[in-house]
Write a protein that holds these residues in place. Structure first.
Motif, mmCIF file in Angstrom:
data_model
loop_
_atom_site.group_PDB
_atom_site.id
_atom_site.type_symbol
_atom_site.label_atom_id
_atom_site.label_comp_id
_atom_site.label_asym_id
_atom_site.label_seq_id
_atom_site.Cartn_x
_atom_site.Cartn_y
_atom_site.Cartn_z
ATOM 1 N N THR A 193 0.925 -1.394 -0.006
ATOM 2 C CA THR A 193 0.207 0.039 -0.049
ATOM 3 C C THR A 193 0.766 1.354 -0.141
ATOM 4 O O THR A 193 0.465 2.124 -0.774
ATOM 5 C CB THR A 193 -0.952 -0.186 1.181
ATOM 6 O OG1 THR A 193 -1.736 -0.994 1.177
ATOM 7 C CG2 THR A 193 -1.682 1.263 1.420
ATOM 8 N N ILE A 194 1.928 1.083 0.809
ATOM 9 C CA ILE A 194 2.854 2.514 0.772
ATOM 10 C C ILE A 194 3.402 2.475 -0.365
ATOM 11 O O ILE A 194 3.479 3.799 -0.956
ATOM 12 C CB ILE A 194 3.849 1.991 2.053
ATOM 13 C CG1 ILE A 194 3.261 2.248 3.573
ATOM 14 C CG2 ILE A 194 5.070 3.304 2.015
ATOM 15 C CD1 ILE A 194 4.141 1.823 4.641
ATOM 16 N N VAL A 195 4.000 1.615 -0.989
ATOM 17 C CA VAL A 195 4.709 1.671 -2.180
ATOM 18 C C VAL A 195 3.752 2.229 -3.276
ATOM 19 O O VAL A 195 4.041 3.033 -4.136
ATOM 20 C CB VAL A 195 5.130 0.130 -2.690
ATOM 21 C CG1 VAL A 195 5.673 0.427 -4.069
ATOM 22 C CG2 VAL A 195 6.374 -0.198 -1.698
ATOM 23 N N ILE A 196 2.439 1.529 -3.416
ATOM 24 C CA ILE A 196 1.447 2.064 -4.596
ATOM 25 C C ILE A 196 1.215 3.523 -4.167
ATOM 26 O O ILE A 196 1.028 4.423 -5.242
ATOM 27 C CB ILE A 196 0.235 1.453 -4.311
ATOM 28 C CG1 ILE A 196 0.766 -0.029 -4.932
ATOM 29 C CG2 ILE A 196 -0.800 1.978 -5.374
ATOM 30 C CD1 ILE A 196 -0.339 -1.192 -4.649
ATOM 31 N N SER A 197 1.068 4.013 -2.833
ATOM 32 C CA SER A 197 0.771 5.380 -2.510
ATOM 33 C C SER A 197 1.615 6.328 -2.966
ATOM 34 O O SER A 197 1.552 7.381 -3.752
ATOM 35 C CB SER A 197 0.392 5.856 -1.002
ATOM 36 O OG SER A 197 0.113 6.879 -0.736
#
Length: 251
Positions: free
Chosen positions: A34-38
């Motif tokens: 989720t952090i990477v995609i954000s």
């Protein structure tokens, strides 16, 4: 026999458990994903906005260059540039039959071009600043209007019906029109602080508190003109500017 089957089943379950992920591992992996995609999305959005700003600045500069080229050509075709207009001025005073665009406001003539004798034009050509009409498709803060006859593809003036005025009767009526040359002219004074003209020039630059994005300083001989134009989409956007020194060539 039964004990052997139980042992085999137990070994199989151990193998399955050892090859999978625990719930905690899955939650951690999901959080990292989720952090990477954000971060990727934020970076992509910033890149798109920067590209959009660059495209707007490129378009604004191209529009200014085209407007400047048009004005420059018409100055060269003129006999002189009238210097006795003040800041501010009553727009219909001493400028022939000048009639500003209907619905426009805050009218300020900047360039008054006296046509060459050979052009057979009786009235001057006026470039002026104004607020666009409320119903206009043009954007503010200000727009540059041109009041004058239309130009044909061969560079000669038209009478308004598509006829070359060099080929019609000298007494024929020549129509003048108001046309927007370029919009989104800046009214943000600090961006225009570097403008300066020689003290001998007749049309001095107004004080910084009253600058409106389009200026012309005129030499004493009324033959040389310094031009500045500033274009700005919004008060917070980057200002795009262009300038030139132009000399009349006609008699």
């Amino acid at each position: 026999m039964l004990d052997r089957q139980k042992k085999a089943r137990h070994l199989l379950l151990q193998q399955l458990n050892s090859g999978g992920f625990t719930l905690i591992e899955l939650i951690v992996a999901l959080a990292i994903t989720t952090i990477v995609i954000s971060l990727t999305g934020t970076g992509l959005y910033a890149l798109m906005k920067a590209n959009q700003r660059s495209q707007i600045e490129t378009t604004d500069r191209l529009e200014l260059e085209q407007a400047l080229a048009f004005i420059t050509d018409e100055i060269k075709m003129s006999r002189q540039v009238q210097a006795n207009i003040s800041w501010p001025t009553t727009p219909t005073t001493a400028i022939g039959n000048f009639n500003p665009a209907s619905g426009s406001s805050q009218i300020q003539p900047i360039l008054v071009l006296i046509p060459a004798s050979s052009s057979r034009l009786k009235d001057p050509i006026v470039y002026y600043l104004a607020d666009p009409p409320n119903s206009s498709v043009w954007s503010g803060q200000r727009v540059i209007y041109r009041w004058g006859p239309t130009l044909l593809q061969n560079g000669n003036y038209s009478d308004g019906d598509g006829h070359d005025i060099a080929l019609i009767s000298p007494t024929a009526t020549i129509e003048y029109y108001n046309e927007v040359l370029v919009d989104r002219i800046s009214d943000v004074a600090p961006a225009q602080a570097s403008i300066a003209c020689e003290s001998s020039y007749s049309y001095s630059v107004p004080s910084i508190s009253t600058r409106l994005g389009f200026y012309a300083c005129i030499a004493p001989d009324e033959k040389s003109v310094k031009l500045w134009m500033y274009k700005q989409k919004t008060s917070s956007a980057k200002s795009v500017s262009i300038d030139a020194l132009v000399v009349t060539r006609s008699n």
